[in-house]
Design a protein around this motif. Sequence first.
Motif, PDB file in Angstrom:
ATOM      1  N   TYR A   1       0.834  -1.206   0.000  1.00 22.82           N
ATOM      2  CA  TYR A   1       0.000   0.000   0.000  1.00 22.82           C
ATOM      3  C   TYR A   1       0.870   1.257   0.000  1.00 22.82           C
ATOM      4  CZ  TYR A   1      -3.278   3.568   1.488  1.00 22.82           C
ATOM      5  OH  TYR A   1      -4.012   4.715   1.569  1.00 22.82           O
ATOM      6  N   TRP A   2       1.737   1.376   0.991  1.00 24.26           N
ATOM      7  CA  TRP A   2       2.534   2.605   1.081  1.00 24.26           C
ATOM      8  C   TRP A   2       3.553   2.690  -0.034  1.00 24.26           C
ATOM      9  CZ3 TRP A   2       0.241   6.244   3.227  1.00 24.26           C
ATOM     10  CH2 TRP A   2      -0.487   6.078   4.411  1.00 24.26           C
ATOM     11  N   TRP A   3       4.125   1.530  -0.382  1.00 27.02           N
ATOM     12  CA  TRP A   3       5.186   1.545  -1.385  1.00 27.02           C
ATOM     13  C   TRP A   3       4.677   2.059  -2.734  1.00 27.02           C
ATOM     14  CZ3 TRP A   3       9.898   2.287  -0.905  1.00 27.02           C
ATOM     15  CH2 TRP A   3      10.773   2.080  -1.969  1.00 27.02           C
ATOM     16  N   SER A   4       3.377   1.845  -2.992  1.00 24.42           N
ATOM     17  CA  SER A   4       2.849   2.263  -4.300  1.00 24.42           C
ATOM     18  C   SER A   4       2.841   3.788  -4.436  1.00 24.42           C
ATOM     19  CB  SER A   4       1.444   1.704  -4.502  1.00 24.42           C
ATOM     20  OG  SER A   4       0.568   2.326  -3.573  1.00 24.42           O
ATOM     21  N   GLY A   5       3.022   4.521  -3.331  1.00 19.41           N
ATOM     22  CA  GLY A   5       2.986   5.983  -3.433  1.00 19.41           C
ATOM     23  C   GLY A   5       4.239   6.650  -2.906  1.00 19.41           C
ATOM     24  N   VAL A   6       5.395   5.972  -3.056  1.00 22.26           N
ATOM     25  CA  VAL A   6       6.585   6.512  -2.385  1.00 22.26           C
ATOM     26  C   VAL A   6       7.211   7.694  -3.144  1.00 22.26           C
ATOM     27  CG1 VAL A   6       8.157   4.798  -3.399  1.00 22.26           C
ATOM     28  CG2 VAL A   6       8.784   5.946  -1.277  1.00 22.26           C
ATOM     29  N   HIS A   7       7.583   8.711  -2.366  1.00 19.61           N
ATOM     30  CA  HIS A   7       8.327   9.870  -2.868  1.00 19.61           C
ATOM     31  C   HIS A   7       9.590   9.976  -2.016  1.00 19.61           C
ATOM     32  CE1 HIS A   7       4.251  10.788  -4.048  1.00 19.61           C
ATOM     33  NE2 HIS A   7       4.592  11.910  -4.636  1.00 19.61           N
ATOM     34  N   HIS A   8      10.747   9.770  -2.644  1.00 18.33           N
ATOM     35  CA  HIS A   8      11.999   9.934  -1.894  1.00 18.33           C
ATOM     36  C   HIS A   8      12.509  11.357  -2.071  1.00 18.33           C
ATOM     37  CE1 HIS A   8      12.364   5.745  -1.024  1.00 18.33           C
ATOM     38  NE2 HIS A   8      12.682   5.355  -2.229  1.00 18.33           N
ATOM     39  N   PHE A   9      12.613  12.105  -0.999  1.00 18.16           N
ATOM     40  CA  PHE A   9      13.254  13.418  -1.050  1.00 18.16           C
ATOM     41  C   PHE A   9      14.713  13.238  -0.645  1.00 18.16           C
ATOM     42  CE2 PHE A   9       8.871  14.567  -0.894  1.00 18.16           C
ATOM     43  CZ  PHE A   9       8.792  15.729  -1.645  1.00 18.16           C
ATOM     44  N   ILE A  10      15.616  13.687  -1.497  1.00 15.02           N
ATOM     45  CA  ILE A  10      17.051  13.521  -1.217  1.00 15.02           C
ATOM     46  C   ILE A  10      17.803  14.765  -1.689  1.00 15.02           C
ATOM     47  CG2 ILE A  10      17.057  11.000  -1.432  1.00 15.02           C
ATOM     48  CD1 ILE A  10      18.248  11.506  -4.303  1.00 15.02           C
ATOM     49  N   GLY A  11      19.069  14.856  -1.317  1.00 14.55           N
ATOM     50  CA  GLY A  11      19.926  15.918  -1.851  1.00 14.55           C
ATOM     51  C   GLY A  11      20.593  15.415  -3.122  1.00 14.55           C
ATOM     52  N   LYS A  12      20.996  16.335  -3.982  1.00 12.26           N
ATOM     53  CA  LYS A  12      21.532  15.926  -5.288  1.00 12.26           C
ATOM     54  C   LYS A  12      22.810  15.106  -5.170  1.00 12.26           C
ATOM     55  CE  LYS A  12      24.041  20.212  -6.076  1.00 12.26           C
ATOM     56  NZ  LYS A  12      24.290  21.358  -6.927  1.00 12.26           N
ATOM     57  N   ASP A  13      23.516  15.214  -4.042  1.00 13.33           N
ATOM     58  CA  ASP A  13      24.760  14.453  -3.889  1.00 13.33           C
ATOM     59  C   ASP A  13      24.515  12.964  -3.710  1.00 13.33           C
ATOM     60  OD1 ASP A  13      23.547  15.445  -1.550  1.00 13.33           O
ATOM     61  OD2 ASP A  13      25.273  14.885  -0.338  1.00 13.33           O
ATOM     62  N   ILE A  14      23.276  12.583  -3.407  1.00 11.73           N
ATOM     63  CA  ILE A  14      23.028  11.148  -3.235  1.00 11.73           C
ATOM     64  C   ILE A  14      22.033  10.641  -4.282  1.00 11.73           C
ATOM     65  CG2 ILE A  14      23.747  11.011  -0.825  1.00 11.73           C
ATOM     66  CD1 ILE A  14      20.893  11.223   0.077  1.00 11.73           C
TER      67      ILE A  14
END
Length: 639
Positions: free
Chosen positions: A254-267
């Motif tokens: 359920y949750w995985w179907s809507g995942v948004h990863h916020f990260i910095g450009k270095d990673i």
Amino acid sequence: MAEPGKKGPVYVTTPIYYVNDKPHIGHAYCTILTDTYRRFHRLFGYDTYFLTGVDEHGQKVQDAAKKRGITPQAHCDEMQAHFRNLWPTLHVEPDDFIRTTQPRHEMVVQKALQQLYDKGDIYSDEYEGWYSPWVEKFFTEDELVDGKCPETGKEVYKLKERNYFFRMSRYEEALRQHIMEHPDFLVPEYRKNEVLGFLKKGLRDLCISRPKSRLSWGVTLPFDQDYVTYVWFDALLNYVSAIGLYTDDERFRYWWSGVHHFIGKDILTTHSVYWTTMLLALGLPLPRHIIATGWWLTDDTKMSKSLGNVVNPLDLKEKYGADALRYFLMRAMVIGQDANFSELQMAERYNGDLANDFGNLLSRATKLINKQFGPVIPTPGEYTDDDRALIDAAKALPGLVQDAVASYRIDVAIEEVLKFVRSANKYFNDQEPWAVVKTDKQRAATIGYVALQAAQIAAMLMHPIMPQKTRDMLESLSSKPADTIDAIKWGMLEPGKPFEVLGSLFPRIDLKKLKAQIEKQNEKPKPAQTRPEITIDDFAKLDIRTGKVLSAEPVKGSNKLIRMQIDLGPFGKRQIVGGLGLQYEAQDLVGKTVIVLANLKPRKLFGLESQGMLLAAGEGKVIALLEPDKPVSPGSGIS
Ligand code: MSP
């Protein structure tokens, strides 16, 4: 399953922060952004879940704990609190805080490793490469820069080791295809080229183990007890271990179907290449979106602990309040681009946007209505064309905010609300309710209502950015933050309800004082004064030469003086008595080439004649004799 009436799941994550670091403005930015994005989506009617946490394994943690003489676990238990405790003070409300040392996480890492090992995607091989202990990475010969670590410029060591590898190369094509077919996978879209460029070079398999003899602070490989897994392999899995991979399939899917990863450009590479290929190998869907933010810079350089140029979010929070900090970080940065952090700029925005515009609308309107009618929300009469122009803008506003957030332009969403607030302030000015009330009380009441209704709408739409201040504003109007955006409608403000005149919501910052403070902080200490100027002819009077110490012995009765015989080559031998006893053992001086002021008038020290002086640098406790940096013969002149 989504709660009844809710749109699908939006699962937002921040990177998990290295536990060794103290949080700085860069960490705070990414976490506040994720929190804001989540709050907006909750308002838009999505079912949301927010995860953050800390990354606790690896060499640096092991070393830091050793230095402190405590176990790595005790070190982590203490350090993680820096992050965990900071978030609530910045009005960040994650649903879960994961630590990679938690059994719930380690179990998932081990299962994932086993799954990949069983299907042949992890294999063991002998590896020879240049190892940089500073970044815990292997490099090939041509990756080195001048034979040194390309990331730190420090020494690398040739290392031959048996290790385990993840067959990342196998998934290169599938990943490329996914990127091409999903234009909104990488945000901003221009990051796509960076990742495709990386793939073009050809994906190599990834070394994912470290022998315990070298590093023991990590998750043990389930199929080889002598190894732990590479810290990134461990860390990336936090996103799935927190939501029930292997333990609660329904919840996980359920949750995985809507995942948004916020990260910095270095990673970005670790997330868009390592993580995605790991997921492909595990047979799991790829993340919906990876959003790579830019960096906060100071004077155009990335902030980092080692450069000592970090901005501490807590200091700013103390000075301006958490909501004003959130406002600035969200308003001043366009997602994906870098921005220079400047406290002065923050204060200017605070005064301009928050004190003058946003806070002022409510405060002026409530003060005036209170004076004219008492603390009760007035009942509007018929609307005029001017009223209707503002009402139309108010009706369009939720849609504009929603569109801006959907395209990751939180800065634009804020600007839309501010634009509206500015026109509401102008409306209030132009309508002059303070004058109108003398002749037409009903009209003054209508103007008052329109202004308050506009302030309520603006506060509701700004709630995800400034949760506390807007709640205070809304409560002062007998209202509260909206549960859904559809509830934000013109006319929702209830006439007849009491309101409260709040004190200053955003007290103005004295910019003059701040500028003076900043100038003082940046003031470079004045350079110390040298002795009065001399001419080259003055200098030429000094006869300075190299000399070789032939013998040296402490002077009896003095704890400082050393008596030396110095060979000055063609100028013969000299006895020199110098005050070096606290810095040097007499016998260590023998054989040294020293620099001698040879034409100094002799004088007596402890009854011994000193025929010159040795030149040394430093003063007080640290005194270092000057020495030529190549061999030269005794008596050589110095110019
Ligand atoms: N532990 C890894 C992430 C593992 S995620 C599975 C890590 N940690 S970190 O603490 O070094 O960095 C976390 C995040 O902070 C990164 O996204 C990084 O880009 C971000 N920032 C660090 N300094 C920053 C700025 N000066 N400005 C904005 N963000 C920056 O990497």
